[in-house]
Each structure stands twice: as structure tokens, then as C-alpha cells.
Design an enzyme around this catalytic site. Structure first.
Site, PDB file in Angstrom:
ATOM      1  N   GLU A  82       5.855  -2.087  -9.886  1.00  0.00           N
ATOM      2  CA  GLU A  82       6.024  -3.266  -9.026  1.00  0.00           C
ATOM      3  C   GLU A  82       6.771  -4.410  -9.722  1.00  0.00           C
ATOM      4  O   GLU A  82       6.713  -5.550  -9.265  1.00  0.00           O
ATOM      5  CB  GLU A  82       4.675  -3.766  -8.535  1.00  0.00           C
ATOM      6  CG  GLU A  82       4.054  -2.873  -7.482  1.00  0.00           C
ATOM      7  CD  GLU A  82       3.048  -3.626  -6.633  1.00  0.00           C
ATOM      8  OE1 GLU A  82       3.305  -3.804  -5.426  1.00  0.00           O
ATOM      9  OE2 GLU A  82       2.002  -4.041  -7.176  1.00  0.00           O
ATOM     10  N   HIS A 103      -4.309  -8.577  -6.795  1.00  0.00           N
ATOM     11  CA  HIS A 103      -5.052  -7.939  -5.705  1.00  0.00           C
ATOM     12  C   HIS A 103      -6.466  -8.520  -5.634  1.00  0.00           C
ATOM     13  O   HIS A 103      -7.399  -7.811  -5.250  1.00  0.00           O
ATOM     14  CB  HIS A 103      -5.169  -6.428  -5.921  1.00  0.00           C
ATOM     15  CG  HIS A 103      -3.881  -5.715  -6.190  1.00  0.00           C
ATOM     16  ND1 HIS A 103      -3.830  -4.479  -6.782  1.00  0.00           N
ATOM     17  CD2 HIS A 103      -2.593  -6.055  -5.934  1.00  0.00           C
ATOM     18  CE1 HIS A 103      -2.568  -4.079  -6.891  1.00  0.00           C
ATOM     19  NE2 HIS A 103      -1.787  -5.032  -6.394  1.00  0.00           N
ATOM     20  N   HIS A 181      -2.606  -5.691   0.779  1.00  0.00           N
ATOM     21  CA  HIS A 181      -2.193  -5.463  -0.607  1.00  0.00           C
ATOM     22  C   HIS A 181      -2.727  -6.567  -1.549  1.00  0.00           C
ATOM     23  O   HIS A 181      -3.528  -6.290  -2.424  1.00  0.00           O
ATOM     24  CB  HIS A 181      -0.660  -5.395  -0.637  1.00  0.00           C
ATOM     25  CG  HIS A 181      -0.084  -5.087  -1.981  1.00  0.00           C
ATOM     26  ND1 HIS A 181       1.198  -4.617  -2.151  1.00  0.00           N
ATOM     27  CD2 HIS A 181      -0.582  -5.209  -3.236  1.00  0.00           C
ATOM     28  CE1 HIS A 181       1.440  -4.429  -3.437  1.00  0.00           C
ATOM     29  NE2 HIS A 181       0.378  -4.780  -4.120  1.00  0.00           N
TER      30      HIS A 181
HETATM   31 ZN   LIG Z   1       0.293  -4.825  -6.163  1.00  0.00          ZN
END
Ligand SMILES: [Zn+2]
Length: 272
Positions: A82, A103, A181
């Protein structure tokens, strides 16, 4: 200050920030923080594929090109899939020098049901502004053949997320939620980004509790509608019970602060 000292200080702060974000529950094994290189704006830095709490030295960090999120060193260790969150935000906003992605579970209800928007609800979260925090939905950006795992794993997804922040050199938003997410926050420097990440999490927790209390208030607290407190007799009985057994948690609490090097007590003795 020499460039090398500037970089060393920035890397020291980045390692601390990884630990601080873990300590405050903003990241666990997942989530990450990056900084723009302090003397080369075309480069950003973040830790390799490891939990933020495990980062300990500059050798754990990877430098990436802002232009495409490729590592500067082609033989660099494995990095985060990411990282494009960070690369595309740094690319779009030259004034952003730190990005945090999380998160944190306190924020997750606001990205699962978007019917209740996250808003600044107390003074420490003024950076969220007066409007509902925007929500990025990666589902709108999938194309045929994409693996739909919600991760911002390429430049296309990263650019779409960066676009949600609005603005030109400086983003309009400080925080953008990510549907099902987490969230990403940005700032011009590391301390501000860490602050924003921690207080986004706390603001979400406070908002959830306040809204729950408001709902409880509408039910009343008389026991007639499914919610009630202890009776007078139960309260008396429980008070006696609690005071009988409170030595057990006390020993645990003492052990917890004794074993944490943050806390010092010159009168402390092991084995209390
Ligand atoms: Zn993430």
C-alpha cells in the site's frame, strides 16, 4: 545543519513515530507512516514489510521515488503493497511531508456504515473541520481483472485516493476515510500527522460513545425499556465484594507500571 544530520534526525523521528502510533493503537501489525525525504523532495521514506512496532534502525527503512513508488535501491527489502497511498499523495501535494494510514478499529464503524458521518466532536479534533469527513470508496475505481481486496496496491488507486483530499499544493482535507478499510491522514510535518492520526482515532471513539449515550437517554434509565442500573441491594452487595477482592487487580496494576520503563518509583520494590 548538515544534510546528513537533517536526514538522521528525520529518520530518528520516523522510527519514534512508528512506535508512538503503535503505542496509541493507531497501527497494529498493519498501517504505516511515511515522510518525504528532508533534503530531496522527489523521495519518500517508510519502513519495510514489518509491523511498525518492530522498526528499530535506518536499515529497516526504504526510500522510494515519489514519481512511481519504486525503491531507490533496486535490491531493497520487501516493502508495503500500500505504499502507493503515500507515493501518490506526495506526488499530488508538494506541501505534504508526512502521511499516516491506519485501520484503527475505533474509526472502522464510520467506514462500514457511512450513514453516520465522522465529524469533529471535541476540541482536539478541530483539524477535521466542520463538515463530515469524506469517504473514499475504492469500489468505484476497480477495473476488469483487478483483485478486489480493498488495498491501495497500485498508482491508479493511490491517485484516486489522493484526489479525494482536494486542493492543489496543499490538500483541502486533513483526513479521508476509506470505505470498509480505514483512514489516511496527511500533514506538512511528522508531528502534526501523528497528532492528527491519534486524535482522529480518539474523536471517533468519543463520537461513538456520545451518540450511544444520546440514544440511551432517549430510552431512559429506569429499567422500563431494557436498560437499567443495579438495585440498591445489588449495589451494596457488589461494593462489599469489590472491596474484598480489589487486592488482586492492585497487584496487577503495580506490576504493569513497575515493568514499564516509562514509570519510575524510587521507593519501588519488586514482589509487591
Ligand atoms: Zn490499509
Amino acid at each position: 545543519m548538515a544534510d546528513s544530520d537533517t536526514l538522521t534526525n528525520a529518520l530518528r523521528d520516523l522510527i519514534w513515530a512508528n512506535h508512538i502510533l503503535h503505542h496509541h493503537g493507531v497501527v497494529d501489525a498493519y498501517g504505516h507512516i511515511s515522510i518525504r525525504h528532508p533534503t530531496d523532495s522527489s523521495v519518500y521514506i517508510m519502513c519495510g514489510y514489518m509491523a511498525p512496532a518492530m522498526v528499530s534502525s535506518p536499515s529497516d527503512l526504504i526510500q522510494y521515488h515519489v514519481s512511481n513508488s519504486d525503491p531507490i535501491d533496486p535490491d531493497a527489502q520487501k516493502g508495503y503493497s500500500e505504499r502507493f497511498i503515500h507515493g501518490e499523495i506526495f506526488k499530488r501535494f508538494p506541501r505534504v511531508n508526512c502521511v499516516v494510514h491506519s485501520h484503527a478499529e475505533e474509526v472502522l464503524p464510520y467506514v462500514v456504515t457511512t450513514q453516520v458521518p465522522l465529524r469533529a466532536v471535541y476540541h482536539m479534533a478541530g483539524f477535521l473541520g466542520s463538515k463530515p469527513v469524506k469517504v473514499f470508496d475504492i469500489d468505484h475505481h476497480y477495473e476488469h481483472g483487478d483483485q478486489r481486496d480493498m488495498l491501495v496496491r497500485n498508482a491508479r488507486f493511490g491517485a484516486a485516493l489522493a484526489h479525494m483530499f482536494g486542493g492543489r499544493e496543499t490538500p483541502n482535507e486533513t483526513v479521508v476515510l476509506m470505505k470498509r478499510h480505514g483512514f489516511t491522514c496527511v500533514a506538512g510535518n511528522l508531528v502534526t500527522a501523528v497528532y492528527r492520526a491519534i486524535y482522529t482515532k480518539i474523536n471517533a471513539e468519543v463520537q461513538t460513545k456520545a451518540m450511544t449515550m444520546a440514544k440511551m437517554h432517549s430510552y431512559g434509565v429506569d429499567g422500563q425499556s431494557g436498560f437499567g442500573g443495579l438495585t440498591e441491594e445489588q449495589g451494596e452487595g457488589c461494593k462489599v465484594m469489590c472491596e474484598t477482592y480489589q487486592d488482586k487487580p492492585w497487584r496487577l496494576w503495580v506490576r504493569e507500571v513497575e515493568r514499564n520503563p516509562l514509570y519510575e518509583n524510587t521507593l519501588s520494590e519488586e514482589g509487591v
